[in-house]
Write a protein that holds these residues in place. Structure first.
Motif, mmCIF file in Angstrom:
data_model
loop_
_atom_site.group_PDB
_atom_site.id
_atom_site.type_symbol
_atom_site.label_atom_id
_atom_site.label_comp_id
_atom_site.label_asym_id
_atom_site.label_seq_id
_atom_site.Cartn_x
_atom_site.Cartn_y
_atom_site.Cartn_z
ATOM 1 N N ARG A 32 0.826 -1.219 0.000
ATOM 2 C CA ARG A 32 0.000 0.000 0.000
ATOM 3 C C ARG A 32 0.855 1.262 0.000
ATOM 4 N NH1 ARG A 32 -5.399 -0.255 1.081
ATOM 5 N NH2 ARG A 32 -6.208 -2.287 1.693
ATOM 6 N N THR A 38 1.051 -1.324 -8.280
ATOM 7 C CA THR A 38 0.228 -2.469 -7.893
ATOM 8 C C THR A 38 -1.200 -1.962 -7.782
ATOM 9 O OG1 THR A 38 2.057 -3.479 -6.700
ATOM 10 C CG2 THR A 38 -0.147 -4.258 -6.148
ATOM 11 N N VAL A 40 -4.191 -3.882 -7.867
ATOM 12 C CA VAL A 40 -5.031 -4.738 -7.028
ATOM 13 C C VAL A 40 -4.124 -5.781 -6.387
ATOM 14 C CG1 VAL A 40 -6.925 -6.416 -6.967
ATOM 15 C CG2 VAL A 40 -7.046 -4.465 -8.541
ATOM 16 N N TYR A 41 -4.235 -5.921 -5.083
ATOM 17 C CA TYR A 41 -3.543 -6.976 -4.354
ATOM 18 C C TYR A 41 -4.548 -7.479 -3.325
ATOM 19 C CZ TYR A 41 0.302 -9.539 -2.205
ATOM 20 O OH TYR A 41 1.127 -10.539 -1.732
ATOM 21 N N ALA A 42 -5.340 -8.447 -3.705
ATOM 22 C CA ALA A 42 -6.461 -8.909 -2.890
ATOM 23 C C ALA A 42 -6.201 -10.345 -2.440
ATOM 24 C CB ALA A 42 -7.755 -8.828 -3.689
ATOM 25 N N GLU A 57 -3.881 -10.511 -8.111
ATOM 26 C CA GLU A 57 -2.968 -9.382 -8.217
ATOM 27 C C GLU A 57 -3.016 -8.800 -9.631
ATOM 28 O OE1 GLU A 57 0.977 -10.481 -6.769
ATOM 29 O OE2 GLU A 57 0.048 -12.150 -5.681
ATOM 30 N N TYR A 100 -11.812 -1.610 -13.397
ATOM 31 C CA TYR A 100 -10.668 -1.479 -12.514
ATOM 32 C C TYR A 100 -10.830 -0.266 -11.618
ATOM 33 C CZ TYR A 100 -8.347 -4.920 -15.387
ATOM 34 O OH TYR A 100 -8.006 -6.076 -16.029
ATOM 35 N N PRO A 101 -10.127 -0.257 -10.477
ATOM 36 C CA PRO A 101 -10.144 0.929 -9.630
ATOM 37 C C PRO A 101 -9.502 2.104 -10.359
ATOM 38 C CG PRO A 101 -8.563 -0.683 -8.797
ATOM 39 C CD PRO A 101 -9.272 -1.318 -9.957
ATOM 40 N N GLY A 104 -6.391 2.313 -12.900
ATOM 41 C CA GLY A 104 -6.158 1.031 -13.539
ATOM 42 C C GLY A 104 -6.166 1.144 -15.051
#
Length: 106
Positions: A32, A38, A40-42, A57, A100-101, A104
């Motif tokens: 973070r 990066t 998405v890292y879920a 990811e 995407y967020p 993205g």
């Protein structure tokens, strides 16, 4: 879309879930704070499978993934995870559609 992604499924050794999850949380803090590439890292628990973890990811591109792999928090995770893991499966992903967020892929 030049993004780069992977889906990773970890099968943990019996009784290692809490320790592995703590390592993931410590690693996520560095992601973070230090990894704008990066996207998405879920990390997920799997219903009715207490020893399974799934990571999803998404990175801006291959260079962002390579940078992630060189960060100290990631190197620590890669080094320490072996004591908790019985099996690792990795699927490399190339996106062709999706939502995407902010920040993205277009």
């Amino acid at each position: 879309m030049g993004n780069f992604g992977l889906l990773v499924r970890f099968t943990l050794r019996d009784g290692m879930g809490d320790a592995f999850d703590q390592l993931v949380k410590e690693t996520e803090t560095g992601i973070r704070e230090r990894e704008p590439g990066t996207l998405v890292y879920a990390c997920h628990h799997v219903k009715d499978a207490p020893n399974e973890r799934v990571f999803f990811e998404i990175y801006e591109d291959r260079a962002a993934f390579d940078a992630h792999e060189q960060e100290q928090h990631t190197l620590r995770f890669l080094r320490e995870r072996t004591q908790y893991i019985e099996k690792t499966e990795v699927d490399w992903l190339t996106s062709f559609a999706g939502k995407y967020p902010q920040g993205g892929p277009e």
